[in-house]
Scaffold this motif. Structure first.
Motif, PDB file in Angstrom:
ATOM      1  N   THR A 130      -5.643  -0.372   6.873  1.00  0.00           N
ATOM      2  CA  THR A 130      -7.052   0.013   6.734  1.00  0.00           C
ATOM      3  C   THR A 130      -7.320   0.642   5.376  1.00  0.00           C
ATOM      4  O   THR A 130      -8.323   0.345   4.725  1.00  0.00           O
ATOM      5  N   GLU A 131      -6.408   1.516   4.949  1.00  0.00           N
ATOM      6  CA  GLU A 131      -6.557   2.152   3.631  1.00  0.00           C
ATOM      7  C   GLU A 131      -6.582   1.107   2.521  1.00  0.00           C
ATOM      8  O   GLU A 131      -7.385   1.186   1.593  1.00  0.00           O
ATOM      9  N   ALA A 132      -5.693   0.109   2.651  1.00  0.00           N
ATOM     10  CA  ALA A 132      -5.634  -0.943   1.632  1.00  0.00           C
ATOM     11  C   ALA A 132      -6.941  -1.727   1.600  1.00  0.00           C
ATOM     12  O   ALA A 132      -7.464  -2.053   0.535  1.00  0.00           O
ATOM     13  N   TYR A 187       2.426   3.787  11.840  1.00  0.00           N
ATOM     14  CA  TYR A 187       1.122   3.983  11.189  1.00  0.00           C
ATOM     15  C   TYR A 187       0.685   2.785  10.347  1.00  0.00           C
ATOM     16  O   TYR A 187      -0.123   2.923   9.438  1.00  0.00           O
ATOM     17  N   LYS A 197      -3.067   2.251   9.916  1.00  0.00           N
ATOM     18  CA  LYS A 197      -3.654   3.211   8.968  1.00  0.00           C
ATOM     19  C   LYS A 197      -3.474   2.705   7.528  1.00  0.00           C
ATOM     20  O   LYS A 197      -4.426   2.691   6.748  1.00  0.00           O
ATOM     21  N   TYR A 198      -2.258   2.252   7.181  1.00  0.00           N
ATOM     22  CA  TYR A 198      -2.006   1.778   5.813  1.00  0.00           C
ATOM     23  C   TYR A 198      -2.790   0.503   5.515  1.00  0.00           C
ATOM     24  O   TYR A 198      -3.309   0.314   4.420  1.00  0.00           O
ATOM     25  N   ASP A 225     -13.762  -0.823  -2.052  1.00  0.00           N
ATOM     26  CA  ASP A 225     -14.251   0.055  -3.120  1.00  0.00           C
ATOM     27  C   ASP A 225     -14.321  -0.693  -4.439  1.00  0.00           C
ATOM     28  O   ASP A 225     -15.278  -0.555  -5.193  1.00  0.00           O
ATOM     29  N   GLN A 246       0.829  -1.211   0.000  1.00  0.00           N
ATOM     30  CA  GLN A 246       0.000   0.000   0.000  1.00  0.00           C
ATOM     31  C   GLN A 246       0.864   1.262   0.000  1.00  0.00           C
ATOM     32  O   GLN A 246       0.385   2.340  -0.309  1.00  0.00           O
ATOM     33  N   HIS A 247       2.157   1.098   0.347  1.00  0.00           N
ATOM     34  CA  HIS A 247       2.973   2.260   0.690  1.00  0.00           C
ATOM     35  C   HIS A 247       3.807   2.757  -0.497  1.00  0.00           C
ATOM     36  O   HIS A 247       4.826   2.184  -0.842  1.00  0.00           O
ATOM     37  N   ARG A 304      -9.873  -0.604   2.486  1.00  0.00           N
ATOM     38  CA  ARG A 304     -10.887   0.283   1.898  1.00  0.00           C
ATOM     39  C   ARG A 304     -10.823   0.231   0.374  1.00  0.00           C
ATOM     40  O   ARG A 304     -11.839   0.156  -0.300  1.00  0.00           O
ATOM     41  N   ASP A 305      -9.586   0.277  -0.137  1.00  0.00           N
ATOM     42  CA  ASP A 305      -9.409   0.233  -1.584  1.00  0.00           C
ATOM     43  C   ASP A 305      -9.995  -1.058  -2.146  1.00  0.00           C
ATOM     44  O   ASP A 305     -10.676  -1.056  -3.170  1.00  0.00           O
ATOM     45  N   ILE A 318     -12.930  -3.417   7.625  1.00  0.00           N
ATOM     46  CA  ILE A 318     -12.662  -2.004   7.897  1.00  0.00           C
ATOM     47  C   ILE A 318     -12.593  -1.774   9.410  1.00  0.00           C
ATOM     48  O   ILE A 318     -13.397  -2.313  10.163  1.00  0.00           O
TER      49      ILE A 318
END
Lengths: 200, 200
Positions: free
Chosen positions: A177-179, A171, A174-175, A185, A60-61, A181-182, A198
């Protein structure tokens, strides 16, 4: 007192005050470490129960991706866990546990030590049993980065160390969770989601 | 417990842990404020005794220079003092004391309030008695910046607020010292230095 003497006294007071500020900053950093250490330890235990956690975080980073090459992907995928052990924020170890890669990398846990002194970050080479590449630009070469060698070294090795200790490790959730979410989506268009991943 | 149930439990634990980390971060920020507030107060008192301190700091600061125009110089030079009053790091006031500029600006002390909420920084307009410019790009227009207006506003007003509160005010002594070093480097070629202004 003359204007010049008054100014001189004020500048001396300012220098003393600045020393007190620096001491306070050090104290705040130690307080930060003391508060966060047990929480990070607990978090490390939870993360062990989430298969592929670090693979998801690292993929993700974007900034991490800038430091590695396509040929590094298999080594990055082999990372089972990442932990930062701080003695202070200037003196820390990053611990990596690897799964074995048949014929290329053995199952192992290593710690790479970093020391920031006089604004220079240095480290000691760590042997992960993979031969150095000719260009020294591969992620596997980073483990041999010292920050003091005149010989060819992994470029910006200190930046990558700081990326792990100041961003990726603190963090990571956070990364992750973002992944997730992606992924959600992408899935939301058609098929149903496989459980609630999530975090908030 | 099935693999899926185990994963679900781990993710729930991770979310709880992340909440604890956030609470710890808030606690650390408050500790930081409590430690630094009395030192900054003492520093403010010392700085008052150093003529032109803020003019030197602001003229040394390249990023600040990017936010202002040549026509702002006289207003920047009129700044007698800058102080940041934090309630929390998300809720703070920046205080400016101005010397008068004949026919343009009266001698005054104002406070501009900033609030960071849901990752958005907003502020309330402050009247310093200078008419808004047509382009709203002057430093004097920044005092009217709100962060919520649809009308023309000072660009990147939130960035300038953060520059004052996170960089210029906390590290003012560093910038002042750097400026003095630059002056000394220039002078070292020929004439003797006018007293010791270097802090360390």
């Amino acid at each position: 007192m003359s204007d010049e003497a008054a100014l001189s006294a004020a500048l001396s007071d300012l220098a003393d005050c600045e020393e007190d500020v620096e001491k306070a900053e050090e104290d705040i950093e130690l307080y930060r470490l003391k508060k966060l250490a047990p929480l990070y330890l607990h978090r490390d235990e939870i993360i062990q129960k989430i298969p592929g956690f670090w693979r998801v975080v690292l993929s993700q980073h974007d900034e991490f991706a800038d430091h590695i090459k396509a040929s590094d992907f298999e080594y990055v995928d082999a990372i089972k866990s990442i932990t930062v052990h701080w003695k202070t924020f200037q003196d820390y170890e990053i611990e990596f546990s690897f799964n074995a890669i048949e014929g290329k990398l053995k199952d192992q846990t290593i710690r790479k030590h970093f020391l920031l002194k006089d604004e220079q970050l240095t480290s000691e080479p760590v042997d992960i049993g993979v031969p150095a590449t000719a260009e020294r630009k591969s992620f596997v070469d980073w483990f041999n980065w010292t920050g003091v060698s005149n010989a060819k070294e992994f470029p910006d090795g200190g930046e990558l160390a700081a990326l792990f200790s100041e961003d990726i490790y603190p963090y990571c959730v956070k990364y992750y969770t973002e992944a997730q979410r992606d992924v959600e989506d992408e899935e939301s268009a058609g098929s149903s989601s496989e459980g609630e991943l999530i975090l908030d």
